[in-house]
Motif scaffolding. Structure first.
Motif, PDB file in Angstrom:
ATOM      1  N   GLN A 106       0.814  -1.229   0.000  1.00  0.00           N
ATOM      2  CA  GLN A 106       0.000   0.000   0.000  1.00  0.00           C
ATOM      3  C   GLN A 106       0.842   1.272   0.000  1.00  0.00           C
ATOM      4  OE1 GLN A 106      -2.577  -1.403   3.451  1.00  0.00           O
ATOM      5  NE2 GLN A 106      -4.077  -0.330   2.182  1.00  0.00           N
ATOM      6  N   CYS A 117     -10.607   0.096   3.796  1.00  0.00           N
ATOM      7  CA  CYS A 117      -9.232  -0.110   3.355  1.00  0.00           C
ATOM      8  C   CYS A 117      -8.683   1.231   2.894  1.00  0.00           C
ATOM      9  CB  CYS A 117      -9.201  -1.116   2.202  1.00  0.00           C
ATOM     10  SG  CYS A 117      -7.529  -1.397   1.561  1.00  0.00           S
ATOM     11  N   LEU A 118      -7.493   1.599   3.351  1.00  0.00           N
ATOM     12  CA  LEU A 118      -6.942   2.917   2.998  1.00  0.00           C
ATOM     13  C   LEU A 118      -6.705   3.051   1.492  1.00  0.00           C
ATOM     14  CD1 LEU A 118      -4.407   3.440   5.941  1.00  0.00           C
ATOM     15  CD2 LEU A 118      -6.671   4.469   5.671  1.00  0.00           C
ATOM     16  N   HIS A 144      -7.062  -9.135   6.903  1.00  0.00           N
ATOM     17  CA  HIS A 144      -7.141  -8.107   5.860  1.00  0.00           C
ATOM     18  C   HIS A 144      -5.730  -7.704   5.396  1.00  0.00           C
ATOM     19  CE1 HIS A 144      -9.023  -4.393   4.007  1.00  0.00           C
ATOM     20  NE2 HIS A 144      -7.746  -4.081   4.020  1.00  0.00           N
ATOM     21  N   GLU A 145      -4.841  -7.444   6.356  1.00  0.00           N
ATOM     22  CA  GLU A 145      -3.484  -7.001   5.993  1.00  0.00           C
ATOM     23  C   GLU A 145      -2.683  -8.137   5.361  1.00  0.00           C
ATOM     24  OE1 GLU A 145      -3.011  -3.931   5.898  1.00  0.00           O
ATOM     25  OE2 GLU A 145      -4.785  -3.442   7.083  1.00  0.00           O
ATOM     26  N   HIS A 203      -3.188  -8.397   1.748  1.00  0.00           N
ATOM     27  CA  HIS A 203      -2.443  -7.408   0.955  1.00  0.00           C
ATOM     28  C   HIS A 203      -1.060  -7.909   0.564  1.00  0.00           C
ATOM     29  CE1 HIS A 203      -4.893  -3.802   0.695  1.00  0.00           C
ATOM     30  NE2 HIS A 203      -5.119  -3.775   1.990  1.00  0.00           N
TER      31      HIS A 203
HETATM   32 ZN    ZN Z   1      -6.521  -2.729   3.015  1.00  0.00          ZN
END
Ligand code: ZN
Length: 191
Positions: free
Chosen positions: A50, A98-99, A140-141, A144
């Motif tokens: 990210q 989510c950012l 979630h992370e 990624h």
């Molecule tokens: Zn995320």
């Protein structure tokens, strides 16, 4: 240093990150920058892809959830080279954000409990089991760093319904109160 957060649409979010070795240069500075970036964006987790680094590294600080789950009061951690060894329990839905997808919140079903092996910032290895919101943030992370985003976890019908909003995000038609990097084949734009 606060880094721009990569918006959905950048291929880096769909790549599996590389493993990190203890001699990776400037790792401490990278982790410090990730925490600063996450706090500035009011996130509870941030993965290296990210911020444009295709690496198996993510950070979490789930203390904002401590109101609901007091155990999360000090849940601030660094996860390097994580491997989920086991997932179990019933699937439950939680409204995730989510950012990399500003303004998008989606109910995502995930299993209740995970066992994860990882190294911390000093490359000390751990094997731990988490449930509830802690597991949720890690799942979630973790996704990624393996090139999976939360919209990959919804049904094809839901995804079709979300398509317009996802396209807008990838084109930079967003209102985020933090800096974002919008992918373009001609060169990414910071917005
Ligand atoms: Zn995320």
């Amino acid at each position: 240093m606060i880094l721009p957060i990569v918006a959905y649409g950048d291929p880096v979010l769909q790549q599996e990150g590389e493993e990190i070795s203890p001699d990776y240069p400037q790792l401490k500075a990278l982790i410090d920058n990730m925490f600063e970036t996450m706090y500035a964006a009011h996130g509870v987790g941030l993965a290296a892809p990210q911020i444009g680094k295709s690496l198996k590294l993510f950070i979490v600080d789930a203390s904002p959830f401590a109101e609901d789950e007091p155990d999360l009061e000090n849940f601030k951690k660094v996860f390097i080279n994580p491997v989920i060894l086991n997932e179990e329990g019933e699937e439950w839905a939680f409204n995730e954000g989510c950012l990399s997808f500003p303004d998008l919140r989606i109910d995502i079903e995930r299993q209740e409990t995970i066992t994860i092996r990882y190294q911390d910032e000093n490359f000390k290895e751990y094997e731990e089991t988490y449930s509830g919101l802690a597991a949720r943030v890690l799942q979630h992370e973790y996704d990624h760093v393996y090139g999976v985003v939360f919209t990959d976890r919804v049904s094809p019908i839901r995804r079709r319904m979300l398509k317009g909003r996802m396209t807008n995000i990838s084109k930079g038609k967003i209102h985020a109160d933090y800096k974002m990097k919008i992918f373009s084949p001609k060169g990414s734009v910071i917005k």
